[in-house]
Design an enzyme around this catalytic site. Sequence first.
Site, PDB file in Angstrom:
ATOM      1  N   TYR A 112       0.836  -1.200   0.000  1.00  0.00           N
ATOM      2  CA  TYR A 112       0.000   0.000   0.000  1.00  0.00           C
ATOM      3  C   TYR A 112       0.872   1.252   0.000  1.00  0.00           C
ATOM      4  O   TYR A 112       0.640   2.186  -0.760  1.00  0.00           O
ATOM      5  CB  TYR A 112      -0.927   0.006   1.225  1.00  0.00           C
ATOM      6  CG  TYR A 112      -1.996  -1.060   1.201  1.00  0.00           C
ATOM      7  CD1 TYR A 112      -3.207  -0.841   0.570  1.00  0.00           C
ATOM      8  CD2 TYR A 112      -1.789  -2.284   1.835  1.00  0.00           C
ATOM      9  CE1 TYR A 112      -4.192  -1.818   0.558  1.00  0.00           C
ATOM     10  CE2 TYR A 112      -2.765  -3.264   1.825  1.00  0.00           C
ATOM     11  CZ  TYR A 112      -3.969  -3.030   1.184  1.00  0.00           C
ATOM     12  OH  TYR A 112      -4.934  -3.995   1.169  1.00  0.00           O
ATOM     13  N   ASN A 135     -12.544   0.364  -5.783  1.00  0.00           N
ATOM     14  CA  ASN A 135     -12.211  -0.031  -7.144  1.00  0.00           C
ATOM     15  C   ASN A 135     -13.447  -0.576  -7.872  1.00  0.00           C
ATOM     16  O   ASN A 135     -13.977  -1.610  -7.488  1.00  0.00           O
ATOM     17  CB  ASN A 135     -11.107  -1.104  -7.102  1.00  0.00           C
ATOM     18  CG  ASN A 135     -10.661  -1.571  -8.464  1.00  0.00           C
ATOM     19  OD1 ASN A 135     -11.107  -1.094  -9.491  1.00  0.00           O
ATOM     20  ND2 ASN A 135      -9.760  -2.538  -8.460  1.00  0.00           N
ATOM     21  N   CYS A 143      -6.570  -4.946  -7.729  1.00  0.00           N
ATOM     22  CA  CYS A 143      -6.399  -4.568  -6.330  1.00  0.00           C
ATOM     23  C   CYS A 143      -6.022  -5.766  -5.462  1.00  0.00           C
ATOM     24  O   CYS A 143      -5.487  -5.580  -4.366  1.00  0.00           O
ATOM     25  CB  CYS A 143      -7.630  -3.849  -5.799  1.00  0.00           C
ATOM     26  SG  CYS A 143      -9.183  -4.704  -6.043  1.00  0.00           S
ATOM     27  N   HIS A 144      -6.242  -6.980  -5.949  1.00  0.00           N
ATOM     28  CA  HIS A 144      -5.818  -8.167  -5.201  1.00  0.00           C
ATOM     29  C   HIS A 144      -4.290  -8.250  -5.110  1.00  0.00           C
ATOM     30  O   HIS A 144      -3.765  -8.964  -4.265  1.00  0.00           O
ATOM     31  CB  HIS A 144      -6.388  -9.447  -5.826  1.00  0.00           C
ATOM     32  CG  HIS A 144      -5.972  -9.689  -7.238  1.00  0.00           C
ATOM     33  ND1 HIS A 144      -6.605  -9.071  -8.298  1.00  0.00           N
ATOM     34  CD2 HIS A 144      -4.988 -10.453  -7.771  1.00  0.00           C
ATOM     35  CE1 HIS A 144      -6.029  -9.476  -9.429  1.00  0.00           C
ATOM     36  NE2 HIS A 144      -5.040 -10.307  -9.138  1.00  0.00           N
ATOM     37  N   GLU A 170      -2.257 -16.500 -10.028  1.00  0.00           N
ATOM     38  CA  GLU A 170      -1.140 -15.771 -10.625  1.00  0.00           C
ATOM     39  C   GLU A 170       0.215 -16.282 -10.139  1.00  0.00           C
ATOM     40  O   GLU A 170       1.259 -15.744 -10.516  1.00  0.00           O
ATOM     41  CB  GLU A 170      -1.284 -14.275 -10.338  1.00  0.00           C
ATOM     42  CG  GLU A 170      -2.494 -13.674 -11.010  1.00  0.00           C
ATOM     43  CD  GLU A 170      -2.585 -12.172 -10.877  1.00  0.00           C
ATOM     44  OE1 GLU A 170      -1.586 -11.521 -10.502  1.00  0.00           O
ATOM     45  OE2 GLU A 170      -3.672 -11.626 -11.161  1.00  0.00           O
TER      46      GLU A 170
END
Length: 178
Positions: A112, A135, A143-144, A170
């Site tokens: 962040y 978002n 945002c993950h 991912e």
Amino acid sequence: MDIEAVEWAVVESDVGPLFLAATGRGLVRVEFHADAARRERLPDRLGSRLGTEPVERASGLLAEPIRRLERYFAGDPDELDLPLDWSLTAGFNRQVLRELATGVPYGTVVGYGELAGRVGQPGAAQAVGAAMGSNPLPVVVPCHRVVESDGGLGGFGGGLETKRRLLALEGVLPAPLF
């Protein structure tokens, strides 16, 4: 703002049903957990924000986003580069989300505080968290991929299990054993 067509659909994904909406400018809304009750509310809420009544249709404006999301959930890291309509966000939040969309690639994470620094506001980690929470395009604007500086997951509007599953997809986290 010119009133334009807005199309919406609900599609199945590895993290549950997703509500998708698009305008002629691009994908405008992605929302998790689009169960029957939410499907009833979401088009009206979106229509009031955009000034036009969305129509349910999974072709036309949504055909390409649906195809790309299917490829993403199949493990293709390059498939979410889509035209986006940023009209549901503004100011600092839009600035942070645009940086996130372009500067945090598939399979990586950012803190962040680091993201706050990237947009010229190094002390604004909490404000970055608020931007993540607002978002309008989760998954596509990833945002993950934003985590706490100590390695914790942080929060997530779609729920922490959804965040874990996206990060596992991912390759950032190990896949769940079940």
